[in-house]
Write an enzyme that holds these catalytic residues in place. Structure first.
Site, short mmCIF file in Angstrom:
data_model
loop_
_atom_site.label_atom_id
_atom_site.label_comp_id
_atom_site.label_asym_id
_atom_site.label_seq_id
_atom_site.Cartn_x
_atom_site.Cartn_y
_atom_site.Cartn_z
N GLU A 90 -40.10 -42.30 -28.90
CA GLU A 90 -39.50 -41.27 -29.73
C GLU A 90 -38.53 -40.42 -28.92
O GLU A 90 -38.74 -40.20 -27.73
CB GLU A 90 -40.59 -40.34 -30.29
CG GLU A 90 -41.63 -41.04 -31.12
CD GLU A 90 -42.86 -40.17 -31.31
OE1 GLU A 90 -42.69 -38.97 -31.63
OE2 GLU A 90 -43.97 -40.67 -31.13
N CYS A 103 -34.63 -34.42 -26.33
CA CYS A 103 -35.91 -34.57 -25.64
C CYS A 103 -36.23 -36.06 -25.61
O CYS A 103 -36.31 -36.69 -26.68
CB CYS A 103 -37.00 -33.79 -26.36
SG CYS A 103 -38.63 -33.92 -25.60
N CYS A 110 -48.80 -42.72 -22.51
CA CYS A 110 -49.02 -41.89 -21.33
C CYS A 110 -50.48 -42.02 -20.91
O CYS A 110 -51.36 -42.17 -21.77
CB CYS A 110 -48.69 -40.43 -21.65
SG CYS A 110 -48.86 -39.31 -20.25
N CYS A 114 -53.94 -35.54 -21.46
CA CYS A 114 -53.98 -34.15 -21.92
C CYS A 114 -54.49 -34.09 -23.36
O CYS A 114 -53.99 -34.80 -24.23
CB CYS A 114 -52.60 -33.50 -21.81
SG CYS A 114 -51.94 -33.50 -20.13
N CYS A 117 -52.20 -33.59 -26.65
CA CYS A 117 -51.01 -34.41 -26.80
C CYS A 117 -51.32 -35.75 -27.46
O CYS A 117 -52.23 -36.47 -27.02
CB CYS A 117 -50.36 -34.64 -25.42
SG CYS A 117 -48.85 -35.61 -25.48
N CYS A 331 -44.59 -34.57 -29.41
CA CYS A 331 -44.64 -35.83 -28.67
C CYS A 331 -45.70 -36.79 -29.22
O CYS A 331 -46.86 -36.42 -29.34
CB CYS A 331 -44.97 -35.57 -27.20
SG CYS A 331 -43.78 -34.51 -26.38
#
Length: 347
Positions: A90, A103, A110, A114, A117, A331
């Site tokens: 994205e 962005c 990932c 976290c 997220c 995100c």
């Protein structure tokens, strides 16, 4: 076939010499690409014999635009992009008075974990190459037919977990033969991979470093960010001070405010004491609520109180204006919802 977007000017010059071509052709070819020409036959000043060689050895590989969602609130545009291997990423275009900002993602998924997220829920699939990161900027710029002047590496992925490709991207995108976007107009956001912060500092780029801090103590940070089990806040702050000493650039500390987790007045006071006197500013972020966790965003009153307390310690504070809230602009949200409703590879 090699993606020409992965090549620096010097690397392409070397290829030209090795293939009995004039080195000056390298800059001509790259200038066409950064003008939006993605077909070798559209490069009018390149000899046909060289075009044939290029077609035999290179592609100019841009992702496909799968979906575009435009916010009716603020005009923010969210791009779901697909690579040839079926993986999705994205990118988010934000329009400001000072210019267009994008962005971008640096990885598919990932692995930092976290808890607030959506990008990290199924881990990291793979790194993006420098050219693939660059292609996000190019494909969106071509789509809107306007120049992008600011870049934030804050999409899916941890940039310093893909260090070599990200550094090469920074070198290419800021080069005068490339998109010529000044490094002062580029922000790199990291959760705090300490050794790589030192390495990046030694590059002496003028890129803005943003640290996802989100807590004032290691104990509290461990509750929401697994990276805190590896690097302490003290270690992160020492690496940030080194970055400042090498670049003379102000550090941004990002702080996602979670209701009843890290948004109390005591949290604000402790954070103020921690950062007092440092060349930095704090960007307060009302947390994005996702269905995979129970985190709730802080009230406006709590956010305002938090900001005022930090200011009382002499710390510059901004509260991030929420962009694209009606199009899942945070995100990983769009990619994840798309994968859940389509049979897409890469998961």
């Amino acid at each position: 076939m090699n993606n020409l977007l992965d090549y620096t000017l010097e690397e392409l010059k070397v290829w030209m010499k090795e293939n009995n071509e004039n080195a000056f052709r390298a800059k001509q070819i790259l200038s066409w690409i950064y003008k939006g020409i993605n077909d070798f036959n559209g490069m009018k000043n390149i000899p046909k014999s060289l075009i044939t060689k290029l077609e035999e050895n290179f592609t100019i590989s841009l992702p496909n635009i799968i979906e575009v969602y435009k916010s009716e609130i603020d005009g923010t545009e969210k791009f779901l992009l697909g690579f040839e291997d079926g993986n999705l990423i994205e990118s988010v275009l934000m329009r400001y008075k000072h210019g267009n900002s994008i962005c971008i993602s640096t990885q598919v998924g990932c692995r930092m974990g976290c808890k607030f997220c959506a990008s990290t829920i199924n881990g990291r699939v793979r790194n993006l190459s420098s050219g693939e990161i660059l292609s996000e900027v190019l494909v969106v710029q071509n789509y809107i037919n306007e120049r992008i002047s600011n870049i934030v590496l804050m999409g899916s992925g941890e940039p310093l977990d893909n260090y070599d490709n990200v550094v090469k991207f920074l070198e290419i995108v800021s080069a005068d033969y490339g998109l010529n976007i000044g490094q002062r107009h580029i922000t790199l956001s990291t959760c705090g991979i300490v050794p790589k912060i030192y390495e990046l500092a030694d590059k002496e780029f003028s890129t803005t470093l943003a640290i996802s801090l989100h807590a004032f103590s290691d104990e509290k940070r461990k509750e929401i960010m697994p990276i805190a089990n590896k690097y302490t806040i003290d270690e992160i702050l020492k690496s940030c001070k080194y970055y400042i000493s090498k670049t003379n650039r102000r550090i941004t500390f990002e702080y996602a405010l979670v209701k009843d987790v890290n948004d109390t007045k005591e949290d604000a006071k402790s954070l103020g004491k921690l950062l007092k006197g440092m060349l930095c500013h704090v960007n307060l972020i009302p947390v994005n609520e996702i269905k995979e966790n129970t985190f709730k965003r802080s009230t406006k009153k709590s956010i305002d109180n938090f900001a005022e307390i930090l200011k009382s310690y002499g710390i510059e504070v901004t509260t991030r204006r929420e962009m694209g809230s009606d199009i899942n602009a945070a995100c990983g949200q769009l990619r994840r919802s798309y994968i859940n409703t389509h049979e897409i590879g890469g998961e």
